[in-house]
Design an enzyme around this catalytic site. Structure first.
Site, PDB file in Angstrom:
ATOM      1  N   ALA A  56       0.877  -1.176   0.000  1.00 12.72           N
ATOM      2  CA  ALA A  56       0.000   0.000   0.000  1.00 12.72           C
ATOM      3  C   ALA A  56       0.913   1.225   0.000  1.00 12.72           C
ATOM      4  CB  ALA A  56      -0.878  -0.019   1.237  1.00 12.72           C
ATOM      5  N   VAL A  82       4.463  -1.343   3.428  1.00 14.16           N
ATOM      6  CA  VAL A  82       4.343   0.080   3.105  1.00 14.16           C
ATOM      7  C   VAL A  82       5.221   0.380   1.888  1.00 14.16           C
ATOM      8  CG1 VAL A  82       4.680   2.433   3.931  1.00 14.16           C
ATOM      9  CG2 VAL A  82       3.867   0.658   5.519  1.00 14.16           C
ATOM     10  N   LYS A  83       4.563   0.943   0.864  1.00 18.19           N
ATOM     11  CA  LYS A  83       5.280   1.227  -0.380  1.00 18.19           C
ATOM     12  C   LYS A  83       5.720   2.689  -0.374  1.00 18.19           C
ATOM     13  CE  LYS A  83       4.483  -0.108  -5.187  1.00 18.19           C
ATOM     14  NZ  LYS A  83       3.406  -0.161  -6.179  1.00 18.19           N
ATOM     15  N   LEU A  84       7.012   2.887  -0.636  1.00 18.31           N
ATOM     16  CA  LEU A  84       7.610   4.222  -0.501  1.00 18.31           C
ATOM     17  C   LEU A  84       8.325   4.588  -1.791  1.00 18.31           C
ATOM     18  CD1 LEU A  84       9.274   3.359   2.904  1.00 18.31           C
ATOM     19  CD2 LEU A  84       7.429   5.024   2.644  1.00 18.31           C
TER      20      LEU A  84
END
Ligand code: E4P
Length: 215
Positions: A56, A82-84
């Site tokens: 996400a 967590v996509k960064l």
């Protein structure tokens, strides 16, 4: 090489999951924007169905904002990743999440040095974008293979997700060039089943079976 599905569409995820081949899901803001459902609600549905990693992506561009958003996303389910974005701020957030035991996927990787930086910041996954490099006449596959070599030489645990997949050939090539995972759109996943000789073979088997019954 494992398969993730690259979509926020729940029907597509359900269908691909029923085939028994899906180890995770990736989403991005463009994919989520196509869906008529609040982001967190959709993530709840997906994480309840698929036990593997569900990426996400954060929207903030500063590390503080990314950390705040990422912590909220991680509360949704233990399998949220967590996509960064691949920026200095993204890597600041990545290293904080690494210390907190929150999984991360550093996205928009277009060079081996970017992958190396992300791995050193503690990224669980890096996502080099094959198709978008091919679109500008560069070689997405050699990027995958270079990153795979570097990670092997230096014994780095970060996994490579081949992203921006456009065709079945990309899947074979990503697997051969050392990607751990290919995150694949539903339409490409479906194409992987196809071979004209499979259809022809089924037809011939059934025809022979029917002919035998009428003897
Ligand atoms: C997945 O993590 C990426 O966001 C996605 O594969 C990008 O694909 P695209 O280049 O087809 O938009």
């Amino acid at each position: 090489m494992k398969f993730f599905i690259d979509t926020a569409n729940f029907e597509e995820i359900k269908e691909a999951h029923s085939w028994g081949i899906i180890s995770g899901v990736t989403t991005n803001p463009s994919l989520v924007a196509k869906e008529d459902v609040p982001f967190h609600d959709r993530l709840r549905e997906i994480t309840a169905l698929v036990p593997g990693s569900v990426s996400a992506e954060v929207i903030a561009l500063d590390a503080e904002g990314m950390i705040e958003e990422g912590r909220e996303l991680a509360k949704i389910a233990p399998n949220i990743t967590v996509k960064l974005p691949m920026t200095p701020e993204g890597l600041k957030a990545c290293s904080v999440f690494a210390q907190e035991g929150i999984k991360t996927n550093v996205t928009l990787i277009f060079s081996a040095n970017q992958a190396l930086l992300a791995a050193r910041a503690g990224a669980t996954y890096v996502s080099p974008f094959l198709g978008r490099l091919d679109d500008i006449g560069q070689d997405g596959l050699s990027l995958i293979s270079t990153i795979a070599d570097i990670f092997a030489i230096h014994d780095m645990k970060t996994e490579i997700i081949a992203a921006s997949i456009r065709s079945p050939q990309h899947i074979t090539d990503a697997a051969l060039n050392g990607a751990h995972i290919a995150t694949t759109p539903f339409n490409v996943l479906k194409q992987l089943f196809n071979h004209p000789l499979t259809d022809k073979g089924i037809e011939a088997f059934l025809a022979d079976w029917e002919a035998r019954k009428s003897k």
